[in-house]
Structure formats: C-alpha cells, structure tokens
Design a protein around this motif. Structure first.
Motif, PDB file in Angstrom:
ATOM      1  N   ASP A 379      28.537  42.910  39.476  1.00 14.36           N
ATOM      2  CA  ASP A 379      28.567  42.730  38.026  1.00 14.36           C
ATOM      3  C   ASP A 379      29.405  43.817  37.354  1.00 14.36           C
ATOM      4  OD1 ASP A 379      26.737  44.655  38.745  1.00 14.36           O
ATOM      5  OD2 ASP A 379      25.097  43.913  37.487  1.00 14.36           O
ATOM      6  N   TRP A 380      28.863  45.013  37.291  1.00 14.03           N
ATOM      7  CA  TRP A 380      29.620  46.102  36.674  1.00 14.03           C
ATOM      8  C   TRP A 380      29.021  47.436  37.104  1.00 14.03           C
ATOM      9  CZ3 TRP A 380      27.517  49.748  33.275  1.00 14.03           C
ATOM     10  CH2 TRP A 380      26.224  49.474  32.814  1.00 14.03           C
ATOM     11  N   CYS A 381      29.816  48.475  36.984  1.00 17.60           N
ATOM     12  CA  CYS A 381      29.336  49.837  37.239  1.00 17.60           C
ATOM     13  C   CYS A 381      30.323  50.823  36.640  1.00 17.60           C
ATOM     14  CB  CYS A 381      29.138  50.101  38.731  1.00 17.60           C
ATOM     15  SG  CYS A 381      30.666  50.207  39.665  1.00 17.60           S
ATOM     16  N   VAL A 382      29.839  52.028  36.420  1.00 19.73           N
ATOM     17  CA  VAL A 382      30.693  53.124  35.939  1.00 19.73           C
ATOM     18  C   VAL A 382      30.373  54.371  36.750  1.00 19.73           C
ATOM     19  CG1 VAL A 382      31.329  54.605  33.992  1.00 19.73           C
ATOM     20  CG2 VAL A 382      30.811  52.185  33.599  1.00 19.73           C
ATOM     21  N   VAL A 383      31.407  54.979  37.284  1.00 12.32           N
ATOM     22  CA  VAL A 383      31.299  56.234  38.025  1.00 12.32           C
ATOM     23  C   VAL A 383      31.917  57.330  37.173  1.00 12.32           C
ATOM     24  CG1 VAL A 383      32.050  57.495  40.073  1.00 12.32           C
ATOM     25  CG2 VAL A 383      31.383  55.088  40.261  1.00 12.32           C
TER      26      VAL A 383
END
Length: 663
Positions: A379-383
């Motif tokens: 789906d989505w992610c932020v690092v």
C-alpha cells in the motif's frame, strides 16, 4: 495562561476559607484520585495562609507549573524583589538529596527558561514538616542569582523569608507580569521523549526560537510526505541532515509519536542502531510510566500513546531486522524513522556479523535489507533517515551513500526527498550519487536540514566551534569560540581539578559526567578505564548519590555510550590517540604500543573516524565543558609528554583558557 492552580495577593489569600481553597485545588488537579494530595494540602493551605498574613503585599502562586520537569512547584511567593520557590514534604523529618535537587531544579528551570525570571533573584526552600527547627544555612548566591536550597522546618519558613527580604533593596517584582512571562524550555532528549510519549507536541516542550522553528519545519515537511503517500499510495524515503545537537533524535521521536497521535491506524516506529540510546530512552519511559502510575491516573492524560509499549515505539534496529528475517511478510509499520542512518553497516560488515549468527546467506548492506523489508508493503510506507554531519565513528559504518546505492538496486517506485545540501558538491556524496539524486529525487526541500544546534540553550555556536577546533586553522576556531559567559569551555592538566569544577557547577537535577574516546587506553594511569563498560540507563538516569551515576564522576563513558544523548556539564579526557602534529593524526593502542590506524573499508578514513569520535564527545554538553589533557610521563614511552603538550598548545591557540586552580 494559568500557570498555577490558584494565585492571589497575600492579603486576599490569607482571608479565604481553607475548605474553599481545597475545593479549588481539587477541581484544578489533573488527577482522578487526589486522596494523598488532599492530605498534603490540608497542611499546606493554613501554613501558607499564616505566611500570607505576615506578607500581605506578596503574591502567592499555588502549584505553579514547571513544564520541562513535568511537575508543579507546591508554591511560589513573589515578595518584594525576591522569588521564593517552596516545596513541601509533608510528614518528612529529614531533607533527602533527591528532594533538595528537585527543589533546586524548579528554581534553575525558572532561571534558565522563564523569560521574566532571567534577571530575578530566586530562593528555593525545602520544607520538611516533621523536622525540628533548623539552624538555618542561608546558602550562597550563584552568579545567576539563584540561591542554593535552604532547608527549613515549618516554623522556620517565615523567619527565613523575612531574613532574605531584609538583606536586599532591589526593585520590586511585579508578580502578575512576572508570571505571564514566556516559558521557553529546552528539554534533554530524555525529558523530550517522556513528554512526547505522554502526548505533548514538541512545540509545548521546546523553545520558540530559531532551533524549534527549524525543528517544526522539518516535522511539517515529513508529515506532508506521509500524508501524500497515504493518500496516493507508494513508497517514499526522506533524508534529514543536521549539525550536531540540532535535534535530529528529537525530530525522529516527534515524527513517530506524532503519527501515532494523529492516526491510530498508522503504525510508526523510531529505530536506532545506537543500542545505548535505545536502552536509556526505553528505560526512562518505563520509569516515567511507573512514576505516573504511582501518582494516580491523569484525567486529561492522552492515552493513545500509553497503549503502546515503549519498546514498540522505540526499537533497536537489530531487533527490527531479526523480526523480519523470521517473518517474510510485510512489516507492521507504515512509517519508520532510522536515527543515525549514516552509521548503518555496509555489506561486508553486515554479512560477517550475520554469518556469525547463523545467517550465512545474508549478502546485503543494512540499508539494502531495511529498504527491502519496507518494500514488502503493497500500500504505502515512508522511511525517514536521520543523518548527522561527521558522526560516523566506527569502521564498517557506510555513510549516507550506501542508502542511495541501495535505492538504485531496488525496484523503481521510491520517491526520494532530500535537502539541497545533499545535491551540492563538497557534501557527503560523490559526483555519481549526486547525479543519481538529481535524476530521481523530488525537488530539494530546505526544511529537511536542521542547521541550528539546540543542545545548548546557552549558546548555538558550540558545534561550529568544535568543527573548527578539529580542523587545521586555529584562527578560525578562535573566531568561532562561544562567549565564556554563555558557554564556558576550559582546559586543564589535572583530572582532580576537572572533577572539582564539575561538582561546583552541577546544581539540582543537572547531570555531569566524564567522557573519553573508546581507544583512549592510556588514560588508565589517570584512573579513567574506557574498557570498563558502563550501564547506560543507570549512568544517565540514576541520581548523583548512586556511585554508578554519571554525576558521581567515577565511571567514564565513550562516544558509543553517549552518541545521541547529552549532559549538562562534561569533562572530555583527551588521549594521544588523536594528537596534533601539523594537523590531526589518529592512531590506536594495541598490546603495548601505539600503532597507525588500519585502513577503513567504507571509504571513510580511520583518521576521520577518530576525529568524529572526538566531535561526538565534545558536543555532549548543554551548559559547559572542561577538557582534560594528561601531562604524560617521560619514563613511559606510551605517554610522551610532548604529544599531550602539543594537544594542550593547540587548544590554547583555539581560544580555550586554562582552568584556574581552585582554593
């Protein structure tokens, strides 16, 4: 802003019904169960009223908020030109050190962070209600006009206040104007973690000045990326750079806690390869939770964070890595913050480590593996990668470049956000990686660089000065030196003199400590054993009467123990593993002699690793520092006096004065 549960002039306060006052205090209390506190107030109210009858023109503030410490002083009395901080210990017969330090801490907090207290005289008074009458020691005034704590029995308080008032003729303090003064705290990272975990916003606990504006801008930039990825889907990586002490760890904790606070469906975690930092922060949060549990449940407590264990919000990177080696599924987290990302291991070191632990087919760098884990989300992610300037301190730490090389090897689809400085020549990236970042990156965002040091609330020049001191131009360093009145830095050839200076400077709940390079092995004749491992949580959190505490000044911490953390006052012991001979030269002590440093495998010279280690050590202090340089011993070939003299000469040329002998 109502800083106190109740306030009034003495002539008004003294005439009010004690039961009515008790009702006001109970109504203002944030606690559900105030049984124990009511018992204390039943004593305190008539006692304060008796003082008010004798001081009708004074102004009384009951339960005055000290936000940085997360507590309230029992009472503050503004009388004439003086401010008295009263802390009651109802039922106590003695004056324990922790209570004295707590009371002192309230006074110092006002002096340092309450704008209208900066130029005022403040007297902290600790009252043990069951103590016999005391032979009052009126303490002494420090240069900042904060008196040392005065310990009183209940009957001693009014005579003590009158005695102080009789000795001064300074202008009167306007109580209401004083109370309305802006409060701009600068918490330690431990205090900040506790506040954020309790649901406070970073703007509630830090200064509204250049540093916090920069920190807020960075947080806003990251939150915008998170909102975009959540709305559009996809994966993003954000690089956040910053000078030492700029608040990168605070930014990371604020982002992780803020995402949890805003949306319970977003799982966020702060990850660090810095084991001591993780241990100290999680222990501090657990102790704080236990303290709050003992002090009753808060009515207004924000519980959305308390439902998450500290270990789930703040994690060691190796635990995160090991969990997803066992579990091939997508990670639980949408948002992960990697602190000190420049210290992530390269492929060679990571593979060797994993092979020793039974994973013989592991052939990735830490950045490559961690990105591959987050890439499992569909789906989505932020690092978010938090990167400190010049803080790689060990061979095998790959630096920021490894993250970009790992991105190049990943499947397309990652959006890359970075500050302008990463795309400029002369920064931490080579020309090839700059070209790659220019090609695939989003438009540079200045908000992703933290360029103002907020570690020291006394001076924001410290990190620039230390950078110049570790350079090769003493004149530049001299020009950047902080004013000694704002941030004292001294040098000395006596460790005993350094210890005494720290003991004289540390007040209240402030912390001091001894620091040294992990390879400063020839400090051993001075009684500093860098190979004797400290217990980080005990060293950083326990009170000064614990001999294992930093403030006891018995155990020495290294750069690996303190990176990301801070103390108020430090002594940095400088061994000849970094010596000055027409420039800085690093070496390591092995066996019985000094040797040249071995070749690094990560593109960063070992000379630079050692300089970075000293950069970390020299930027831990919030209020001041003394640098100890041994004299050496002509009869010991491992401690030649000339090597230490050259270091001392360089520090003097950079403008660091010698610590004068103390009588």
């Amino acid at each position: 802003m109502n800083r106190a549960f109740f306030d009034a002039p003495g002539e008004v306060f003294s005439r009010l019904s004690p039961s009515a006052l008790l009702g006001k205090f109970v109504a203002a209390s944030p606690f559900d169960d105030v049984k124990d506190q009511k018992g204390a107030w039943i004593f305190e109210i008539p006692h304060l009223q008796s003082i008010a009858r004798a001081l009708p023109q004074a102004h009384f503030f009951v339960k005055f908020s000290i936000p940085r410490m997360g507590r309230r002083a029992d009472a503050i009395v503004v009388a004439g030109p003086l401010i008295f901080v009263l802390e009651y210990k109802v039922g106590e017969k003695a004056f324990p050190r922790h209570a004295i330090e707590q009371t002192y801490g309230y006074a110092l907090d006002l002096k340092n962070f309450h704008a209208t207290s900066h130029d005022k005289a403040i007297i902290p008074i600790l009252i043990a209600t069951k103590a016999p009458c005391q032979q009052i020691d009126f303490g002494f005034w420090a240069a900042d006009q904060v008196n040392s704590p005065v310990c009183c029995a209940a009957d001693d308080v009014l005579p003590t206040i009158l005695r102080f008032l009789a000795t001064t003729s300074a202008p009167l303090v306007q109580a209401e104007t004083w109370a309305a003064g802006a409060y701009h705290p600068t918490p330690t990272i431990i205090e900040a973690a506790e506040a954020l975990y309790a649901g406070h916003d970073v703007r509630e606990i830090s200064r509204y000045e250049a540093g916090i504006e920069n920190l807020t801008r960075t947080t806003d930039s990251i939150n915008n990326v998170v909102a975009r990825m959540k709305a559009e889907g996809g994966k993003a990586i954000c690089f956040v750079t910053g000078v030492p002490g700029a608040g990168k760890t605070l930014a990371g904790l604020n982002i992780a806690a803020g995402q949890l606070a805003q949306d319970s469906k977003i799982n966020a975690a702060y990850l660090s390869g810095n084991g001591p930092l993780v241990a100290v922060l999680t222990t501090a949060l657990k102790r704080d939770l236990a303290r709050r549990a003992r002090n009753q449940n808060l009515k207004k407590q924000k519980l959305y964070l308390l439902g998450r264990a500290p270990d789930a919000i703040i994690q060691a990177i190796h635990k995160f890595r090991d969990a997803y080696l066992k579990n091939p599924g997508p990670p639980f987290e949408h948002v992960v913050v990697f602190d000190e990302a420049q210290r992530a291991w390269g492929k060679e070191k990571a593979s060797k480590f994993m092979a020793k632990h039974g994973h013989h087919d592991f052939d990735q760098s830490e950045p490559a593996y961690l990105l591959s884990v987050m890439n499992r989300r569909t789906d989505w992610c932020v690092v978010i990668c938090l990167i400190g300037d010049g803080q790689e301190i060990h061979d095998g730490e790959a630096g920021i470049g490894e993250w970009l090389r790992a991105l190049q090897a990943q499947a397309d689809g990652w959006k890359v956000f970075s500050p302008p400085r990463l795309q400029q020549a002369g920064g931490p990236l080579d020309a090839g990686l700059i070209w790659y970042l220019n090609r695939v990156g989003e438009p540079p965002d200045p908000g992703l660089h933290l360029d103002v040091s907020i570690r020291s609330f006394r001076s924001n020049k410290v990190s620039d000065f230390i950078g110049a001191l570790l350079g090769n131009d003493a004149a530049i360093a001299f020009a950047k030196r902080p004013d000694i009145g704002d941030f004292p830095i001294y040098r000395t050839r006596s460790i005993d003199r350094a210890r005494r200076w720290l003991r004289d400077r540390r007040r209240g709940s402030e912390r001091s400590g001894l620091l040294a390079s992990s390879n400063g092995l020839r400090l051993k004749p001075e009684g500093l054993f860098v190979k004797a491992k400290i217990d980080g949580p005990t060293w950083f959190l326990n009170s000064s009467d614990d001999v294992r505490s930093s403030s006891a000044l018995e155990e020495v911490a290294t750069e690996f123990d303190v990176q990301g953390l801070e103390l108020d006052w430090t002594c940095v012991a400088w061994d000849s593993n970094l010596r000055y001979q027409n420039g800085w030269r690093a070496r390591s002590f092995k066996g019985t002699k000094w040797q040249k440093t071995s070749q690094s495998h990560s593109g960063i010279s070992n000379d630079q690793y050692v300089r970075n280690a000293y950069r970390v050590l020299l930027t831990r202090a919030r209020q001041g520092m003394v640098i100890f340089i041994p004299r050496g011993d002509a009869a010991d070939c491992t401690r030649p006096p000339a090597d230490y003299d050259a270091i001392d000469t360089w520090l003097a040329a950079c403008g660091i004065p010698e610590l004068a002998p103390m009588t």
